[in-house]
Scaffold this motif. Structure first.
Motif, PDB file in Angstrom:
ATOM      1  N   ILE A 149       0.828  -1.204   0.000  1.00 40.97           N
ATOM      2  CA  ILE A 149       0.000   0.000   0.000  1.00 40.97           C
ATOM      3  C   ILE A 149       0.867   1.259   0.000  1.00 40.97           C
ATOM      4  CG2 ILE A 149      -0.282   0.234   2.521  1.00 40.97           C
ATOM      5  CD1 ILE A 149      -3.304   0.830   1.862  1.00 40.97           C
ATOM      6  N   GLN A 150       2.040   1.197   0.593  1.00 44.06           N
ATOM      7  CA  GLN A 150       2.957   2.345   0.550  1.00 44.06           C
ATOM      8  C   GLN A 150       3.497   2.540  -0.855  1.00 44.06           C
ATOM      9  OE1 GLN A 150       5.606   0.905   3.595  1.00 44.06           O
ATOM     10  NE2 GLN A 150       4.759   2.293   5.163  1.00 44.06           N
ATOM     11  N   ASN A 151       3.845   1.439  -1.536  1.00 46.80           N
ATOM     12  CA  ASN A 151       4.320   1.523  -2.916  1.00 46.80           C
ATOM     13  C   ASN A 151       3.276   2.157  -3.819  1.00 46.80           C
ATOM     14  OD1 ASN A 151       6.920   0.325  -4.171  1.00 46.80           O
ATOM     15  ND2 ASN A 151       6.522  -1.040  -2.451  1.00 46.80           N
ATOM     16  N   VAL A 152       2.032   1.699  -3.690  1.00 44.93           N
ATOM     17  CA  VAL A 152       0.985   2.152  -4.596  1.00 44.93           C
ATOM     18  C   VAL A 152       0.560   3.586  -4.296  1.00 44.93           C
ATOM     19  CG1 VAL A 152      -1.397   1.734  -5.345  1.00 44.93           C
ATOM     20  CG2 VAL A 152       0.173  -0.190  -5.034  1.00 44.93           C
ATOM     21  N   SER A 153       0.551   3.962  -3.036  1.00 51.09           N
ATOM     22  CA  SER A 153       0.078   5.306  -2.672  1.00 51.09           C
ATOM     23  C   SER A 153       1.088   6.407  -2.987  1.00 51.09           C
ATOM     24  CB  SER A 153      -0.260   5.350  -1.175  1.00 51.09           C
ATOM     25  OG  SER A 153       0.886   5.132  -0.376  1.00 51.09           O
ATOM     26  N   LEU A 154       2.347   6.050  -3.153  1.00 53.68           N
ATOM     27  CA  LEU A 154       3.400   7.061  -3.296  1.00 53.68           C
ATOM     28  C   LEU A 154       3.163   8.047  -4.439  1.00 53.68           C
ATOM     29  CD1 LEU A 154       6.059   8.118  -2.166  1.00 53.68           C
ATOM     30  CD2 LEU A 154       7.261   6.470  -3.630  1.00 53.68           C
ATOM     31  N   PRO A 155       2.815   7.610  -5.666  1.00 51.28           N
ATOM     32  CA  PRO A 155       2.602   8.595  -6.733  1.00 51.28           C
ATOM     33  C   PRO A 155       1.487   9.587  -6.414  1.00 51.28           C
ATOM     34  CG  PRO A 155       2.843   6.398  -7.655  1.00 51.28           C
ATOM     35  CD  PRO A 155       2.710   6.220  -6.177  1.00 51.28           C
ATOM     36  N   ALA A 156       0.434   9.125  -5.738  1.00 49.45           N
ATOM     37  CA  ALA A 156      -0.661  10.038  -5.392  1.00 49.45           C
ATOM     38  C   ALA A 156      -0.213  11.074  -4.372  1.00 49.45           C
ATOM     39  CB  ALA A 156      -1.853   9.238  -4.855  1.00 49.45           C
ATOM     40  N   ILE A 157       0.599  10.659  -3.421  1.00 49.47           N
ATOM     41  CA  ILE A 157       1.138  11.593  -2.435  1.00 49.47           C
ATOM     42  C   ILE A 157       2.030  12.628  -3.113  1.00 49.47           C
ATOM     43  CG2 ILE A 157       2.685  11.808  -0.439  1.00 49.47           C
ATOM     44  CD1 ILE A 157       1.634   9.060   0.483  1.00 49.47           C
ATOM     45  N   THR A 184       1.838  13.741  -6.048  1.00 51.88           N
ATOM     46  CA  THR A 184       1.080  14.688  -6.880  1.00 51.88           C
ATOM     47  C   THR A 184       0.089  15.512  -6.077  1.00 51.88           C
ATOM     48  OG1 THR A 184      -0.474  12.906  -7.472  1.00 51.88           O
ATOM     49  CG2 THR A 184       1.321  13.351  -8.992  1.00 51.88           C
ATOM     50  N   GLY A 185       0.168  15.437  -4.745  1.00 54.36           N
ATOM     51  CA  GLY A 185      -0.583  16.379  -3.925  1.00 54.36           C
ATOM     52  C   GLY A 185      -1.701  15.831  -3.079  1.00 54.36           C
ATOM     53  N   ASP A 186      -2.001  14.540  -3.182  1.00 58.00           N
ATOM     54  CA  ASP A 186      -3.042  13.976  -2.326  1.00 58.00           C
ATOM     55  C   ASP A 186      -2.570  13.926  -0.878  1.00 58.00           C
ATOM     56  OD1 ASP A 186      -4.806  13.604  -4.366  1.00 58.00           O
ATOM     57  OD2 ASP A 186      -4.516  11.432  -4.539  1.00 58.00           O
ATOM     58  N   THR A 187      -3.500  14.054   0.051  1.00 59.98           N
ATOM     59  CA  THR A 187      -3.148  13.824   1.453  1.00 59.98           C
ATOM     60  C   THR A 187      -2.799  12.351   1.625  1.00 59.98           C
ATOM     61  OG1 THR A 187      -5.410  13.260   2.117  1.00 59.98           O
ATOM     62  CG2 THR A 187      -4.779  15.600   2.184  1.00 59.98           C
ATOM     63  N   ARG A 188      -2.093  12.045   2.690  1.00 56.24           N
ATOM     64  CA  ARG A 188      -1.692  10.652   2.943  1.00 56.24           C
ATOM     65  C   ARG A 188      -2.913   9.761   3.071  1.00 56.24           C
ATOM     66  NH1 ARG A 188      -0.822   7.301   7.285  1.00 56.24           N
ATOM     67  NH2 ARG A 188       0.858   5.770   7.049  1.00 56.24           N
ATOM     68  N   ASP A 189      -3.932  10.224   3.779  1.00 53.38           N
ATOM     69  CA  ASP A 189      -5.124   9.404   3.987  1.00 53.38           C
ATOM     70  C   ASP A 189      -5.844   9.122   2.664  1.00 53.38           C
ATOM     71  OD1 ASP A 189      -4.657   9.240   6.685  1.00 53.38           O
ATOM     72  OD2 ASP A 189      -6.160  10.754   7.250  1.00 53.38           O
ATOM     73  N   LEU A 190      -5.974  10.153   1.819  1.00 55.12           N
ATOM     74  CA  LEU A 190      -6.639   9.974   0.534  1.00 55.12           C
ATOM     75  C   LEU A 190      -5.833   9.042  -0.362  1.00 55.12           C
ATOM     76  CD1 LEU A 190      -8.890  10.596  -1.443  1.00 55.12           C
ATOM     77  CD2 LEU A 190      -7.650  12.682  -2.111  1.00 55.12           C
ATOM     78  N   ALA A 191      -4.516   9.226  -0.370  1.00 53.26           N
ATOM     79  CA  ALA A 191      -3.657   8.380  -1.193  1.00 53.26           C
ATOM     80  C   ALA A 191      -3.748   6.919  -0.761  1.00 53.26           C
ATOM     81  CB  ALA A 191      -2.217   8.867  -1.119  1.00 53.26           C
ATOM     82  N   LEU A 192      -3.763   6.686   0.545  1.00 50.02           N
ATOM     83  CA  LEU A 192      -3.874   5.316   1.056  1.00 50.02           C
ATOM     84  C   LEU A 192      -5.230   4.717   0.705  1.00 50.02           C
ATOM     85  CD1 LEU A 192      -2.169   5.696   4.554  1.00 50.02           C
ATOM     86  CD2 LEU A 192      -1.269   4.463   2.566  1.00 50.02           C
ATOM     87  N   GLU A 193      -6.270   5.546   0.738  1.00 52.95           N
ATOM     88  CA  GLU A 193      -7.608   5.069   0.376  1.00 52.95           C
ATOM     89  C   GLU A 193      -7.650   4.650  -1.095  1.00 52.95           C
ATOM     90  OE1 GLU A 193     -12.103   6.932  -0.089  1.00 52.95           O
ATOM     91  OE2 GLU A 193     -10.721   7.821   1.371  1.00 52.95           O
ATOM     92  N   LYS A 194      -7.073   5.481  -1.967  1.00 50.94           N
ATOM     93  CA  LYS A 194      -7.028   5.152  -3.390  1.00 50.94           C
ATOM     94  C   LYS A 194      -6.195   3.886  -3.620  1.00 50.94           C
ATOM     95  CE  LYS A 194      -7.476   9.875  -5.212  1.00 50.94           C
ATOM     96  NZ  LYS A 194      -6.772  10.946  -5.975  1.00 50.94           N
ATOM     97  N   ALA A 195      -5.067   3.797  -2.914  1.00 45.86           N
ATOM     98  CA  ALA A 195      -4.188   2.642  -3.079  1.00 45.86           C
ATOM     99  C   ALA A 195      -4.877   1.357  -2.646  1.00 45.86           C
ATOM    100  CB  ALA A 195      -2.899   2.849  -2.285  1.00 45.86           C
ATOM    101  N   ALA A 196      -5.585   1.403  -1.527  1.00 43.75           N
ATOM    102  CA  ALA A 196      -6.294   0.219  -1.034  1.00 43.75           C
ATOM    103  C   ALA A 196      -7.364  -0.219  -2.031  1.00 43.75           C
ATOM    104  CB  ALA A 196      -6.917   0.517   0.330  1.00 43.75           C
TER     105      ALA A 196
END
Length: 226
Positions: A103-111, A113-125
């Motif tokens: 989930i850290q690997n997948v969320s990294l690009p969203a973070i 590009t400006g997403d909050t950590r919580d939103l990025a983790l939600e998208k990644a999940a």
């Protein structure tokens, strides 16, 4: 320039430093939601063409337009921002980070590009669930098979909702059965997001899943359906 074309290549040419012309007069317009495959002989410049489309290399002639933005003259900062916002990459070698869990690997690009950590983790999940790894979000890269790693790479390529996916031999390291599963997943996932995709491949089987099959030569592109 219309931004409903994720990618436009206008008369692209590339000459190598030794003076050899790799290819010339490449014209290509890719519509939103369209999936094309590109085949061709080894060394013809297929991966180079992807690098030009991503702004990682500069054409010797012609113009590259991504999501309505010409890459000509853009600074490296602007190019980096454009890639981060508009382009997703899927490579043969996966390029996942071994010290991060899935989930850290997948969320990294969203973070990035400006997403909050919580939103990025939600998208990644959500994406990990869509690629069949919803129960492995906290697994480490070392615990996954090659096919599972490519699923992670697909999720990571899509997490920031890019308009253009560039896939360079994404099944090159996989066995035939796993390759078929990954291509089916990649095709379905990309279509569901409305992104456009270019697949560079030596595999006729992988290429056959595309909306358009192109063959690259030193003098241009040929559509196999023509």
């Amino acid at each position: 320039m219309p931004d409903h074309f994720p990618l436009i290549l206008n008369s692209i040419a590339k000459t190598l430093p030794n003076g050899r012309e790799l290819f010339a007069d490449i014209h290509l317009s890719l519509s939103a939601g369209e999936f094309i495959s590109i085949q061709g002989e080894s060394g013809i410049g297929k991966s180079t063409l992807l690098n030009l489309a991503a702004g990682l290399d500069v054409p010797s002639a012609g113009e590259v337009i991504v999501a309505g933005q010409s890459l000509d003259g853009l600074s490296e900062t602007a190019l980096t921002a454009l890639r981060g916002q508009k382009i997703g990459f899927v490579f043969q070698a996966f390029h996942v980070l071994p010290f991060l869990n899935l989930i850290q690997n997948v969320s990294l690009p969203a973070i990035l590009t400006g997403d909050t950590r919580d939103l990025a983790l939600e998208k990644a999940a959500d994406l990990l669930d869509k690629v069949g790894l919803g129960d492995r979000t906290h697994s480490l890269v070392s615990e996954l098979s090659g096919g599972e790693l490519q699923r992670v790479a697909i999720a990571r390529a899509l997490v920031h909702a890019p308009t253009l996916i560039l896939a360079d031999e994404p099944t090159g390291n996989l066995d035939p059965s796993t390759s078929a599963e990954v291509m089916d997943l990649l095709t379905r996932t990309v279509k569901s997001t409305g992104a456009a995709m270019i697949l560079v491949t030596h595999s006729a089987i992988d290429a056959a899943s595309a909306d358009r099959r192109l063959v690259m030569t030193a003098t241009g592109m040929r559509d196999l359906h023509d």
